[in-house]
Design a protein around this motif. Structure first.
Motif, PDB file in Angstrom:
ATOM      1  N   THR A   1      -1.463  -5.598   5.980  1.00 15.58           N
ATOM      2  CA  THR A   1      -0.931  -4.834   7.108  1.00 15.58           C
ATOM      3  C   THR A   1      -1.748  -3.571   7.344  1.00 15.58           C
ATOM      4  O   THR A   1      -2.027  -3.197   8.492  1.00 15.58           O
ATOM      5  N   ALA A   2      -2.131  -2.896   6.254  1.00 14.54           N
ATOM      6  CA  ALA A   2      -2.909  -1.664   6.400  1.00 14.54           C
ATOM      7  C   ALA A   2      -4.246  -1.934   7.082  1.00 14.54           C
ATOM      8  O   ALA A   2      -4.649  -1.202   8.004  1.00 14.54           O
ATOM      9  N   PHE A   3      -4.939  -2.990   6.652  1.00 14.21           N
ATOM     10  CA  PHE A   3      -6.220  -3.313   7.276  1.00 14.21           C
ATOM     11  C   PHE A   3      -6.023  -3.789   8.715  1.00 14.21           C
ATOM     12  O   PHE A   3      -6.877  -3.547   9.577  1.00 14.21           O
TER      13      PHE A   3
ATOM     14  N   PHE B   1       0.856  -1.185   0.000  1.00 16.99           N
ATOM     15  CA  PHE B   1       0.000   0.000   0.000  1.00 16.99           C
ATOM     16  C   PHE B   1       0.894   1.237   0.000  1.00 16.99           C
ATOM     17  O   PHE B   1       1.931   1.269   0.658  1.00 16.99           O
ATOM     18  N   GLY B   2       0.482   2.248  -0.735  1.00 18.36           N
ATOM     19  CA  GLY B   2       1.354   3.393  -0.938  1.00 18.36           C
ATOM     20  C   GLY B   2       0.897   4.658  -0.259  1.00 18.36           C
ATOM     21  O   GLY B   2       0.976   5.735  -0.852  1.00 18.36           O
ATOM     22  N   PHE B   3       0.408   4.556   0.946  1.00 20.62           N
ATOM     23  CA  PHE B   3      -0.011   5.762   1.655  1.00 20.62           C
ATOM     24  C   PHE B   3       0.471   5.693   3.097  1.00 20.62           C
ATOM     25  O   PHE B   3       0.766   4.614   3.626  1.00 20.62           O
ATOM     26  N   ASP B   4       0.535   6.851   3.724  1.00 23.56           N
ATOM     27  CA  ASP B   4       1.026   6.945   5.091  1.00 23.56           C
ATOM     28  C   ASP B   4      -0.135   6.836   6.070  1.00 23.56           C
ATOM     29  O   ASP B   4      -1.246   7.309   5.794  1.00 23.56           O
ATOM     30  N   ILE B   5       0.109   6.196   7.197  1.00 21.64           N
ATOM     31  CA  ILE B   5      -0.888   6.058   8.265  1.00 21.64           C
ATOM     32  C   ILE B   5      -0.353   6.808   9.478  1.00 21.64           C
ATOM     33  O   ILE B   5       0.725   6.489   9.990  1.00 21.64           O
ATOM     34  N   SER B   6      -1.112   7.788   9.924  1.00 26.02           N
ATOM     35  CA  SER B   6      -0.612   8.693  10.966  1.00 26.02           C
ATOM     36  C   SER B   6      -0.438   8.018  12.318  1.00 26.02           C
ATOM     37  O   SER B   6       0.460   8.367  13.078  1.00 26.02           O
ATOM     38  N   GLU B   7      -1.298   7.072  12.643  1.00 27.97           N
ATOM     39  CA  GLU B   7      -1.206   6.370  13.926  1.00 27.97           C
ATOM     40  C   GLU B   7      -1.221   4.878  13.685  1.00 27.97           C
ATOM     41  O   GLU B   7      -2.049   4.370  12.934  1.00 27.97           O
ATOM     42  N   THR B   8      -0.325   4.179  14.331  1.00 27.63           N
ATOM     43  CA  THR B   8      -0.250   2.739  14.142  1.00 27.63           C
ATOM     44  C   THR B   8       0.201   2.056  15.423  1.00 27.63           C
ATOM     45  O   THR B   8       1.012   2.606  16.178  1.00 27.63           O
TER      46      THR B   8
ATOM     47  N   THR C   1      -9.408   4.851   1.840  1.00 28.65           N
ATOM     48  CA  THR C   1      -8.177   5.144   1.107  1.00 28.65           C
ATOM     49  C   THR C   1      -7.819   3.998   0.158  1.00 28.65           C
ATOM     50  O   THR C   1      -7.368   4.217  -0.972  1.00 28.65           O
ATOM     51  N   THR C   2      -8.047   2.778   0.603  1.00 29.62           N
ATOM     52  CA  THR C   2      -7.734   1.615  -0.222  1.00 29.62           C
ATOM     53  C   THR C   2      -8.585   1.572  -1.484  1.00 29.62           C
ATOM     54  O   THR C   2      -8.071   1.354  -2.587  1.00 29.62           O
ATOM     55  N   LEU C   3      -9.898   1.781  -1.347  1.00 25.62           N
ATOM     56  CA  LEU C   3     -10.747   1.705  -2.531  1.00 25.62           C
ATOM     57  C   LEU C   3     -10.482   2.865  -3.488  1.00 25.62           C
ATOM     58  O   LEU C   3     -10.667   2.727  -4.704  1.00 25.62           O
TER      59      LEU C   3
END
Length: 399
Positions: free
Chosen positions: A90-92, A71-78, A357-359
């Motif tokens: 991983t994103a989900f 996935f090519g986007f940033d996630i602010s909190e993880t 974001t994924t869709l």
């Protein structure tokens, strides 16, 4: 010895055979159900076939193969780390853990706050009673979406910047969120956490034993302080067994932000506060109605045994009120978990935000939304199963 007349054994009536004939009412009911199920299956198959055909005609790809792609986007909190090669799985997973984070903490805080306010509705103090009533009427009648937006504005616009953060000890509150100390994790913290869980289990077992003792003798045993001693004692014992580590990661003001320690972001804090205050107003009414359902005679019987109001509420009233409280309380837990999907309004990256974001990136709208639906369905079923188990264990056993 007089002759005993023989009792003739009557033959058991033959079991009635189920008839599948149209002339039989039972047969017709079975046929109707088969037709209804077949119609639903056929309708579902028709919808799926038409959807797939229309997607092929428009050149829209389908399938879940994209889940193995980066996935090519940033996630602010993880909660878990990721890198440039991390996949959509991983994103989900990050979105699911963020959802569970706000749901679990929110359920605990909303239950505590709602219970206190619900009991406060019966306070003999006029001011406390009216404040609890005003809280319920205000937060219950303002839409949750609007409350989330208000709290987000408070945390992002009204609070001071990190240079002028409100400080209490090592706690900092600013537009950057709530920063607080966090232990440097070692074996002692792990064992302390295990001891904490064991202490909770031991306190539950002790409270049940104390309740049985009260039912048999009418003499109450101290529960609150013993439970706190068990929880704290086992946690401290685990901490000591792990070497008694004392290191803390303390937040400090840096050049551009508050560094170190742990931080609740303004998005997470606004979402959590909004969900807790909103859900607690409904839980308070559930607790109030459950307590009100217990007859006045139970209060008088507890008073005749010499119990004070605190013991009467905890040992007599609340155990009976739980039969009324738990079923609607389950619905509020489910609502809080599902209302966390409104986090997209404040920018918190929970499951629905990750799916959106994924869709947008992959075009797999049906697949992304189906994953979200299945996850929320699983969370709801697990929550319902746990609450049903708790309801069965808390039910008063009739003699």
């Amino acid at each position: 010895m007089p002759h005993q007349p023989m009792i003739e054994a009557r033959p058991l009536p033959a079991k009635k055979r189920r008839s599948m004939s149209w002339n039989s009412r039972e047969g017709r009911s079975v046929i109707y159900q088969i037709v209804a199920i077949a119609s639903v299956v056929a309708l579902g198959w028709l919808l799926v076939r038409n959807t797939l055909r229309n997607m092929r005609e428009r050149g829209i790809q389908s399938g879940y193969d994209f889940m193995g792609q980066p996935f090519g986007f940033d996630i602010s909190e993880t909660v878990i780390p990721y890198d440039v090669m991390s996949t959509y799985w991983t994103a989900f997973s990050i979105g699911l853990l963020n959802t569970l984070k706000v749901a679990v903490i929110g359920i605990v805080l909303a239950t505590i706050l709602g219970t206190l306010i619900g009991i406060g509705r019966f306070s003999t103090n006029f001011l406390v009673r009216k404040l609890c009533y005003g809280y319920v009427e205000f937060f219950r009648n303002v839409p949750i979406y609007l409350q989330l937006l208000i709290w987000y504005i408070v945390f992002t616009e009204i609070l001071p910047s990190f240079e002028e953060a409100w400080q209490v000890g090592h706690f900092y509150l600013s537009k950057n969120g709530l920063a607080f100390p966090w232990p440097i994790w070692k074996l002692g913290q792990t064992l302390a956490l295990i001891g904490l869980v064991l202490g909770v289990i031991a306190s539950v077992m002790y409270s049940r034993k104390a309740r049985r003792h009260f039912d048999l003798t009418g003499q109450p045993k101290p529960v609150l302080w013993v439970s706190l001693a068990l929880i704290a004692g086992l946690a401290v014992a685990g901490w000591l067994a792990g070497g008694a580590p004392t290191g803390w990661d303390l937040p400090v003001k840096g050049d551009f932000q508050i560094e170190n320690g742990a931080v609740f972001s303004p998005e997470f804090t606004a979402l959590l506060l909004g969900l807790v205050l909103y859900t607690a107003s409904f839980i308070a009414e559930i607790v109030r109605s459950g307590i009100a359902s217990v007859s006045l005679g139970q209060h008088e019987a507890a008073a005749s045994l010499g119990l004070n109001k605190g013991h009467s509420m905890r040992l007599v009233v609340l155990p009976q009120a739980l039969r009324v409280i738990i079923p609607p309380l389950t619905s509020q837990y489910l609502n809080l978990t599902k209302n966390s999907s409104l986090a997209v309004a404040v920018g918190y990256p929970e499951l629905v935000s990750i799916a959106n974001t994924t869709l947008n990136q992959t075009g797999r709208a049906i697949e992304a939304l189906s994953i979200v639906m299945l996850v929320y369905l699983a969370l709801s079923l697990i929550t319902s199963a746990l609450m049903n188990w708790f309801n069965a264990s808390a039910a008063i056993q009739e003699r």
